[in-house]
Scaffold this active site. Structure first.
Site, PDB file in Angstrom:
ATOM      1  CG  ASP A  34      -2.022  -1.034   1.133  1.00 26.34           C
ATOM      2  OD1 ASP A  34      -2.196  -1.603   0.033  1.00 26.34           O
ATOM      3  OD2 ASP A  34      -2.700  -1.278   2.140  1.00 26.34           O
ATOM      4  CG  PHE A  37      -1.384   1.969  -4.911  1.00 21.15           C
ATOM      5  CD1 PHE A  37      -1.606   1.356  -6.135  1.00 21.15           C
ATOM      6  CD2 PHE A  37      -2.264   2.967  -4.505  1.00 21.15           C
ATOM      7  CE1 PHE A  37      -2.683   1.726  -6.932  1.00 21.15           C
ATOM      8  CE2 PHE A  37      -3.338   3.350  -5.290  1.00 21.15           C
ATOM      9  CZ  PHE A  37      -3.542   2.719  -6.512  1.00 21.15           C
ATOM     10  CG  ASP A  38      -0.984   5.048  -0.309  1.00 24.13           C
ATOM     11  OD1 ASP A  38      -1.897   4.824  -1.126  1.00 24.13           O
ATOM     12  OD2 ASP A  38      -1.047   4.741   0.895  1.00 24.13           O
ATOM     13  CG  LEU A  84     -34.640 -10.669 -10.124  1.00 23.07           C
ATOM     14  CD1 LEU A  84     -33.446 -11.459  -9.601  1.00 23.07           C
ATOM     15  CD2 LEU A  84     -34.950 -11.081 -11.551  1.00 23.07           C
ATOM     16  CD  GLU A 114     -25.824 -13.963 -11.715  1.00 28.62           C
ATOM     17  OE1 GLU A 114     -25.577 -14.031 -12.929  1.00 28.62           O
ATOM     18  OE2 GLU A 114     -26.454 -13.026 -11.195  1.00 28.62           O
ATOM     19  CE  LYS A 116     -32.400 -10.491  -4.041  1.00 30.33           C
ATOM     20  NZ  LYS A 116     -32.106  -9.338  -3.174  1.00 30.33           N
ATOM     21  CG  ASP A 118     -28.489  -6.931   1.759  1.00 32.18           C
ATOM     22  OD1 ASP A 118     -29.326  -6.324   1.065  1.00 32.18           O
ATOM     23  OD2 ASP A 118     -28.605  -7.068   2.991  1.00 32.18           O
ATOM     24  CE1 TYR A 237     -27.082  -7.550 -11.373  1.00 29.13           C
ATOM     25  CE2 TYR A 237     -25.739  -7.643  -9.389  1.00 29.13           C
ATOM     26  CZ  TYR A 237     -26.832  -7.150 -10.068  1.00 29.13           C
ATOM     27  OH  TYR A 237     -27.671  -6.236  -9.470  1.00 29.13           O
ATOM     28  CE  LYS A 300     -29.316 -12.736 -13.178  1.00 30.75           C
ATOM     29  NZ  LYS A 300     -28.213 -11.821 -13.533  1.00 30.75           N
ATOM     30  CE  LYS A 324     -34.611 -11.016  -0.427  1.00 29.15           C
ATOM     31  NZ  LYS A 324     -35.098  -9.621  -0.284  1.00 29.15           N
ATOM     32  CB  CYS A 418     -62.714   6.354   9.000  1.00 32.79           C
ATOM     33  SG  CYS A 418     -61.225   7.203   8.401  1.00 32.79           S
ATOM     34  CB  CYS A 421     -63.346  11.165   8.211  1.00 30.74           C
ATOM     35  SG  CYS A 421     -63.756   9.615   7.377  1.00 30.74           S
ATOM     36  CB  CYS A 436     -62.567   5.203   5.115  1.00 30.47           C
ATOM     37  SG  CYS A 436     -63.411   6.796   5.282  1.00 30.47           S
ATOM     38  CB  CYS A 442     -61.468  10.318   4.335  1.00 32.20           C
ATOM     39  SG  CYS A 442     -60.396   9.479   5.519  1.00 32.20           S
TER      40      CYS A 442
END
Length: 681
Positions: A34, A37-38, A84, A114, A116, A118, A237, A300, A324, A418, A421, A436, A442
């Protein structure tokens, strides 16, 4: 250093740093430290400051950010970003597999599995190998331009190496926040808050709740230099474009990887559902060992021609589904039940809970859907209830711990009037919700309809968000959607928090909305059961609002995919004299209440009137969508599958055998491209 030497060194450093970025962030195989690289990056930045004429928008130095974006421009997706269908059980997945095989009875089916991710869905557009735009999913039809922020993500190439990629294409994926970065951010935030004197409880309240929400919030940061410090990552993907020649999805992923994109090495090609289930079960147990969050698996159909054969419903593709994993659950106390009124008058009971942490967020409320759900759960105030997030989005109560029920707890009685109202509620036969019926008196119904009308998918009136609409209603300036077009700048300026600029923007947004096409105006009006897809079909069939308002039941059900329930709702809506008066005022205001004829939708002839044609395969002179448009322009109807109502199957090259065999079996005439041209000539 001379100008020529500087230009040469900048080019060398850019190539070297891009290669190290690729090795570290895409291949996970760094070859320098690193620190090294820096140092190279510092040299590049220094040279670019001295010789700004050599600064490229695709330079590795742009990864550190610095651009300020006050307003994220809205961009319409060239290819809609559809969601999906979800499933949580093996049984549902087997049903999906059977539906696929029923539509493709003689084809060999392969699935691509694949992870999924998050995170936040993103679409990246490349022209001549350079990243030109990054757009969030938004509502699926349009999203926010977050290009400046996405350029700071080091696993996303700013410029591709030479390759066989098209001149222009889009690649989609998921932007994620790795777990170690999420933990680092929370540790730094906690240390800062502690130093500022906050208590442990206050610190816990202020911490970032989960990686997905934090990634989403990071992408909308106005300062891209802040985004750069958060080390977002991205897995790609899906490829989209007009000049892609892949036959399978798996092949396209290999090619994307070859072009320099970060594609998950956990993706797997499966030849049957048993292999799919093995993959799902494997990653359910191994997902905690990943360096990022997943919430399931995407399945898929691999073959692109088979995907075309399967097609889409109005909301989701028929060739893909998301499995899921079971949501995290927690136990807490039910303190009370409140009731909300929607724009259609539907009553939604809401559980008020003792706050509990669930899937990284503090949950205080949960949906109870309707009276039947309360009855099924047999709820009592004070019960200890089990809560989970349905699809990890909306909290819901799934059960009651009866062992902890209070001795004198009384059964919940559903309200009869309701809450807004006090009108007596009704329940329509065959429906789960109470309603209602006081739609014109309302307040939540009136405000709900106004907010729906001004929303992005409808009239898209800038400046008229929910709070402003509510304010206008409370001040007596708007009571129905037509009142919006009578608003004056002076009226708005007199309201709380409204200055000259805000008022001008609202009036400008109202005037711009007069150019919104008829199909969206029809959706905005808010006919029950007429979502955006139904509104589009009604608009295209009847062409103008008068024809639709005056249509009878038989004429309505003749429209494509309009059933008895929708037809009855349209009739009921326009039978209301007050609603017709509103339509007349909208006409007078200058809204688009008819489909204007142009080259893309004008009727060319009625040679195909009463004829239904199914299009399949690939063609020499046309795209499939062009052929479907021609069928409509000549008075015909497009069918999605071969049925008893199909008159012709228009078959091109590489078409799947299932439709051909079905057409032959049902004695449906099969025609080619030339025969079709002869029919409409």
């Amino acid at each position: 250093m001379t100008k020529e030497q500087a230009g040469k060194r900048i080019k060398e450093l850019s190539i070297e740093l891009d290669e190290h970025n690729y090795k570290y962030y895409v291949l996970s195989h760094p070859t320098i430290s690193d620190y090294e690289f820096d140092k190279l990056l510092e040299e590049l930045i220094s040279l670019e400051k001295q010789f700004p004429e050599f600064l490229s928008p695709h330079s590795p130095s742009q990864r550190v950010g610095g651009a300020i974006t006050k307003d994220f421009a809205t961009v319409v997706h060239k290819y809609p970003m559809m969601s999906l269908g979800n499933t949580y059980s093996e049984e549902d997945l087997r049903d999906f597999d059977q539906r696929v095989r029923k539509l493709l009875p003689d084809d060999k089916i392969e699935y691509v599995c694949e992870l999924k991710f998050d995170g936040v869905a993103i679409g990246l557009t490349y022209k001549d190998g350079e990243l030109v735009r990054a757009v969030t999913r938004g509502d699926g039809l349009q999203g926010d331009d977050v290009t400046a922020n996405v350029k700071t993500i080091r696993s996303i190439p700013l410029k591709l190496k030479k390759g066989d990629y098209p001149a222009e294409f889009e690649i989609r994926g998921e932007i994620i926040l790795p777990r170690k970065e999420f933990d680092r951010m929370n540790a730094e935030l906690a240390a800062q808050l502690k130093e500022d004197g906050f208590s442990e409880e206050e610190i816990n309240e202020r911490l970032y709740r989960n990686p997905r929400n934090t990634a989403s919030g990071t992408l909308k940061q106005q300062d891209s230099s802040i985004v750069a410090t958060r080390n977002l990552d991205c897995f790609l993907y899906a490829l989209y474009g007009d000049n892609l020649s892949f036959k399978t999805h798996f092949e396209s992923l290999d090619k994307a990887r070859e072009w320099g994109f970060k594609v998950s090495d956990k993706t797997r090609l499966c030849s049957n559902l048993e292999e799919v289930m093995h993959y799902i079960n494997e990653w359910e147990h191994r997902r905690e060992k990943l360096g990022f969050e997943i919430d399931g698996v995407v399945i898929k159909v691999n073959n692109y021609l088979q995907q075309q054969e399967l097609g889409f419903t109005s909301k989701v593709p028929r060739w893909a589904i998301a499995y899921k994993y079971k949501a995290e659950a927690a136990a807490t106390t039910l303190n009370d039940i409140g009731y909300q009124v929607g724009r259609t008058g539907a009553i939604t009971p809401v559980a008020h809970l003792k706050p509990v942490t669930l899937a990284g967020t503090i949950v205080k409320r949960a949906s109870l859907h309707n009276a039947d759900q309360i009855e099924k759960l047999d709820l009592r105030i004070g019960d200890t209830v089990f809560v989970e997030k349905g699809g990890e989005i909306i909290p819901k109560i799934t059960g009651v711990d009866l062992s902890k029920r209070l001795a004198h707890a009384s059964k919940v009685k559903y309200i009869t009037h309701c809450p807004e109202c006090n009108t007596e509620l009704i329940r329509i036969e065959g429906e789960a919700n109470h309603y209602c019926p006081n739609e014109n008196g309302c307040p939540p119904q009136i405000v709900g309809r106004l907010i729906h009308f001004t929303s992005r998918k409808a009239m898209n009136i800038e400046g008229l968000g929910g709070e402003t609409v509510d304010l206008l209603f409370r001040e007596g300036l708007v009571h129905n959607i037509a009142d919006i077009y009578d608003l004056k700048k002076e009226q708005i300026m007199g309201l709380e928090r409204m200055g000259d600029k805000s008022a001008s923007n609202i009036i400008e947004g109202i005037n711009k909305s007069k150019k919104i096409p008829f199909e969206r105006v029809l959706y905005a009006i808010g006919i029950r059961y007429a979502g955006d897809t139904v509104a589009r079909k009604l608009a295209r069939h009847f062409k103008n609002i008068d024809a639709l308002m005056n249509a009878n039941f038989e004429q309505l059900i003749e429209a494509p995919e309009i059933g008895e329930k929708i037809a009855a709702s349209v009739l009921k809506h326009f039978a209301d004299i007050e609603k017709r008066k509103v339509i007349e005022r909208l006409k007078h205001a200058g809204l688009q209440i008819e489909i204007k004829q142009d080259a893309s939708n004008q009727t060319l002839s009625e040679k195909l009137k009463g004829i239904t044609i199914v299009v399949t395969g690939t063609f020499k002179n046309y795209e499939r969508d062009q052929l479907k448009k021609l069928i409509e322009q000549h008075g015909g109807k497009n069918g999605s599958s071969v049925t008893g109502k199909t008159n012709y199957l228009l078959a091109g090259d590489d078409c799947g055998p299932s439709k051909l065999e079905k057409a032959e079996k049902m004695k449906v005439k099969i025609i080619n491209e030339e025969q079709f041209e002869e029919m409409i000539r």
